[in-house]
Design a protein around this motif. Sequence first.
Motif, short mmCIF file in Angstrom:
data_model
loop_
_atom_site.label_atom_id
_atom_site.label_comp_id
_atom_site.label_asym_id
_atom_site.label_seq_id
_atom_site.Cartn_x
_atom_site.Cartn_y
_atom_site.Cartn_z
N ARG A 164 4.18 -19.78 -63.59
CA ARG A 164 4.40 -20.15 -62.19
C ARG A 164 3.27 -21.06 -61.74
NH1 ARG A 164 4.89 -15.06 -58.83
NH2 ARG A 164 6.91 -15.00 -59.85
N LEU A 165 3.62 -22.20 -61.15
CA LEU A 165 2.65 -23.15 -60.63
C LEU A 165 2.79 -23.24 -59.12
CD1 LEU A 165 2.89 -24.02 -63.69
CD2 LEU A 165 2.39 -26.34 -62.93
N ALA A 166 1.68 -23.50 -58.44
CA ALA A 166 1.71 -23.64 -56.98
C ALA A 166 0.75 -24.74 -56.56
CB ALA A 166 1.34 -22.32 -56.31
N THR A 167 1.07 -25.40 -55.46
CA THR A 167 0.21 -26.42 -54.88
C THR A 167 0.07 -26.17 -53.38
OG1 THR A 167 -0.11 -28.81 -54.54
CG2 THR A 167 2.15 -28.03 -54.56
N PHE A 168 -1.15 -26.37 -52.86
CA PHE A 168 -1.41 -26.06 -51.46
C PHE A 168 -2.56 -26.92 -50.95
CE2 PHE A 168 -2.55 -22.37 -48.31
CZ PHE A 168 -1.99 -23.09 -47.27
N ASN A 169 -2.29 -27.74 -49.94
CA ASN A 169 -3.34 -28.47 -49.22
C ASN A 169 -3.78 -27.56 -48.07
OD1 ASN A 169 -4.72 -30.12 -47.30
ND2 ASN A 169 -3.78 -31.95 -48.16
N VAL A 170 -5.03 -27.08 -48.15
CA VAL A 170 -5.50 -26.06 -47.20
C VAL A 170 -6.13 -26.65 -45.95
CG1 VAL A 170 -5.80 -24.33 -49.00
CG2 VAL A 170 -7.72 -25.85 -48.40
N LEU A 171 -6.08 -27.96 -45.77
CA LEU A 171 -6.63 -28.66 -44.61
C LEU A 171 -8.12 -28.32 -44.42
CD1 LEU A 171 -6.38 -30.51 -42.17
CD2 LEU A 171 -5.40 -28.63 -40.87
N GLU A 194 15.46 -32.26 -52.39
CA GLU A 194 14.06 -32.03 -52.06
C GLU A 194 13.93 -31.25 -50.75
OE1 GLU A 194 11.76 -32.45 -53.99
OE2 GLU A 194 12.23 -34.12 -55.34
N ALA A 195 12.80 -30.60 -50.57
CA ALA A 195 12.49 -29.97 -49.29
C ALA A 195 12.29 -31.07 -48.26
CB ALA A 195 11.23 -29.12 -49.42
N PRO A 196 13.03 -31.05 -47.16
CA PRO A 196 12.90 -32.13 -46.18
C PRO A 196 11.51 -32.21 -45.54
CG PRO A 196 14.94 -30.91 -45.85
CD PRO A 196 14.13 -30.14 -46.83
N VAL A 197 10.88 -31.06 -45.33
CA VAL A 197 9.59 -31.04 -44.63
C VAL A 197 8.64 -30.05 -45.30
CG1 VAL A 197 8.39 -30.60 -42.45
CG2 VAL A 197 10.70 -31.56 -42.42
N THR A 198 7.49 -30.57 -45.77
CA THR A 198 6.42 -29.70 -46.25
C THR A 198 5.10 -29.99 -45.57
OG1 THR A 198 5.75 -31.19 -48.06
CG2 THR A 198 7.51 -29.59 -48.54
N ALA A 221 12.13 -22.58 -57.13
CA ALA A 221 11.13 -23.41 -56.45
C ALA A 221 11.32 -23.22 -54.95
CB ALA A 221 11.28 -24.88 -56.83
N TYR A 222 10.23 -23.03 -54.25
CA TYR A 222 10.34 -22.69 -52.83
C TYR A 222 9.01 -22.98 -52.13
CZ TYR A 222 8.34 -18.57 -55.12
OH TYR A 222 7.59 -17.74 -55.91
N ALA A 223 9.08 -23.02 -50.81
CA ALA A 223 7.89 -23.18 -49.98
C ALA A 223 7.57 -21.83 -49.34
CB ALA A 223 8.12 -24.23 -48.90
N LEU A 224 6.30 -21.58 -49.15
CA LEU A 224 5.86 -20.37 -48.45
C LEU A 224 5.55 -20.71 -47.00
CD1 LEU A 224 3.47 -18.72 -51.09
CD2 LEU A 224 5.84 -18.11 -50.58
N PRO A 225 5.73 -19.74 -46.10
CA PRO A 225 6.30 -18.40 -46.31
C PRO A 225 7.79 -18.49 -46.68
CG PRO A 225 5.13 -18.54 -44.21
CD PRO A 225 5.31 -19.93 -44.71
N ARG A 226 8.21 -17.60 -47.58
CA ARG A 226 9.61 -17.57 -48.00
C ARG A 226 10.48 -17.10 -46.85
NH1 ARG A 226 10.66 -15.90 -54.18
NH2 ARG A 226 12.45 -17.22 -53.73
N GLY A 227 11.73 -17.56 -46.89
CA GLY A 227 12.67 -17.17 -45.84
C GLY A 227 12.64 -18.08 -44.63
N ILE A 228 11.70 -19.02 -44.59
CA ILE A 228 11.63 -19.99 -43.48
C ILE A 228 12.11 -21.34 -44.01
CG2 ILE A 228 10.13 -21.19 -41.86
CD1 ILE A 228 8.31 -18.80 -41.84
N SER A 229 13.08 -21.90 -43.34
CA SER A 229 13.71 -23.14 -43.80
C SER A 229 12.71 -24.28 -43.89
CB SER A 229 14.84 -23.52 -42.83
OG SER A 229 15.36 -24.80 -43.14
N THR A 230 12.96 -25.19 -44.85
CA THR A 230 12.16 -26.40 -44.97
C THR A 230 12.80 -27.58 -44.23
OG1 THR A 230 13.25 -26.95 -47.06
CG2 THR A 230 11.19 -25.71 -47.19
N GLU A 231 13.85 -27.32 -43.47
CA GLU A 231 14.52 -28.37 -42.72
C GLU A 231 13.65 -28.90 -41.58
OE1 GLU A 231 17.39 -29.89 -43.28
OE2 GLU A 231 17.77 -28.72 -45.10
N ASP A 232 12.73 -28.06 -41.09
CA ASP A 232 11.87 -28.44 -39.98
C ASP A 232 10.50 -27.81 -40.19
OD1 ASP A 232 11.02 -29.57 -37.65
OD2 ASP A 232 12.40 -28.50 -36.33
N VAL A 281 3.82 -24.94 -51.98
CA VAL A 281 5.04 -25.09 -52.76
C VAL A 281 4.83 -24.40 -54.10
CG1 VAL A 281 6.63 -26.71 -53.87
CG2 VAL A 281 5.71 -27.22 -51.59
N VAL A 282 5.80 -23.59 -54.51
CA VAL A 282 5.70 -22.79 -55.73
C VAL A 282 6.89 -23.09 -56.63
CG1 VAL A 282 5.48 -20.45 -56.65
CG2 VAL A 282 4.61 -20.97 -54.36
#
Length: 363
Positions: free
Chosen positions: A12-19, A251-255, A288-299, A312-313
């Motif tokens: 499992r790979l993950a990427t995260f820009n922590v600002l 693709e995820a519309p918004v990350t 493949a999904y964005a965290l938090p899970r269960g929250i849409s990537t549409e917005d 993103v995982v």
Amino acid sequence: MEASSSQGLRVRLATFNVLAPCYKKVRHGMEASNEKRWKDRQRECLEMCLETRSGVLGIQEYWFKPAFREIYESKDGMGSRYAFYGLKRPSYKEDGLAFFIDRHQLEVVKFHELIYGYHGQRCALILHARLKKRSRGTSENRLKNLQNHNESEASSSASASGRDILIANTHLTFPHGRSDNDLRLKQAQRLLNAMEKLAVSGWDRKEGNVSGGMDMFVLGDFNGGGQSDAVYRLFKKYGYKSSFAAANGTEAPVTHLTHRGTKVSVDFIWFRPMSCNSGSRTIDVKAAYALPRGISTEDWPRSFTISDHRPVVAEFSISDLFTSTAQTIAGHAKPTEPISSSTNEKKNDFTRLSRVSLKRNRC
């Protein structure tokens, strides 16, 4: 990560820009001046990193201040389980890239530091890692594994005779204008050229570790994406696939929520199976999904305030078997000419690409 004769190696790979706090604007300036505030936020980012339960975690905007590093690298953070490898951006920049590698799942063999150039102060960190094969154990042990993932990962046996992979972490220039988009493309071209050379050459052929190349993964904040983006199309041209699109059909519309308030998709985990004369290995994206899970990537979720990027995982299964070259899903045809690269640029693809031993962590 686990091994099975039918499923191959899983990782499992993950990427995260922590600002980084030095870039986050608050009411009275920059967050970096309020230590309690940025520490509280980064501890929440740390919890999100741990939630990925990834074998490979790539972080962008990793602040190279001792107090910041302590949050992530200490035993109370990720240090007890994960090995750290970092690369600070060149010149006066305070942030950079970081890899956290699960010691129970992977062994890092070597790494490369790639500096794209001092205009933009961007870079990439490339690791040659080896997935460890794990014993399946008894049925009783497998039941325990399902009940307690973390404990089972730490206690199961592993060897360093697993699959060799090449993993890159990068953060490309933000596209303020056309010249920045041209710069992003040149940075991506240099990274892909480096990956191609390192993987196809087989690194240490004399040691017998690799024959014909390695599976390749590139993750990070690309500051652009979508079918119309030149960097996105360049990765596709080199035979890479986006893990999110492969798993979800699109693709995820918004990350990412930019500092301009624009909602965009910029965080990717790309992959390409190794290829040799006998064919190509298969890499399946299990999820493949964005965290938090269960929250849409549409917005962009207003409740997500710990960073301006969502993690993103991607979960992969790497087959031990080869398919014929004609059946290869991700083609390995390398473009004959790099996009937007002058003759001088071709000669300087490796602006700063050093091969070193990994007997110690770098920071």
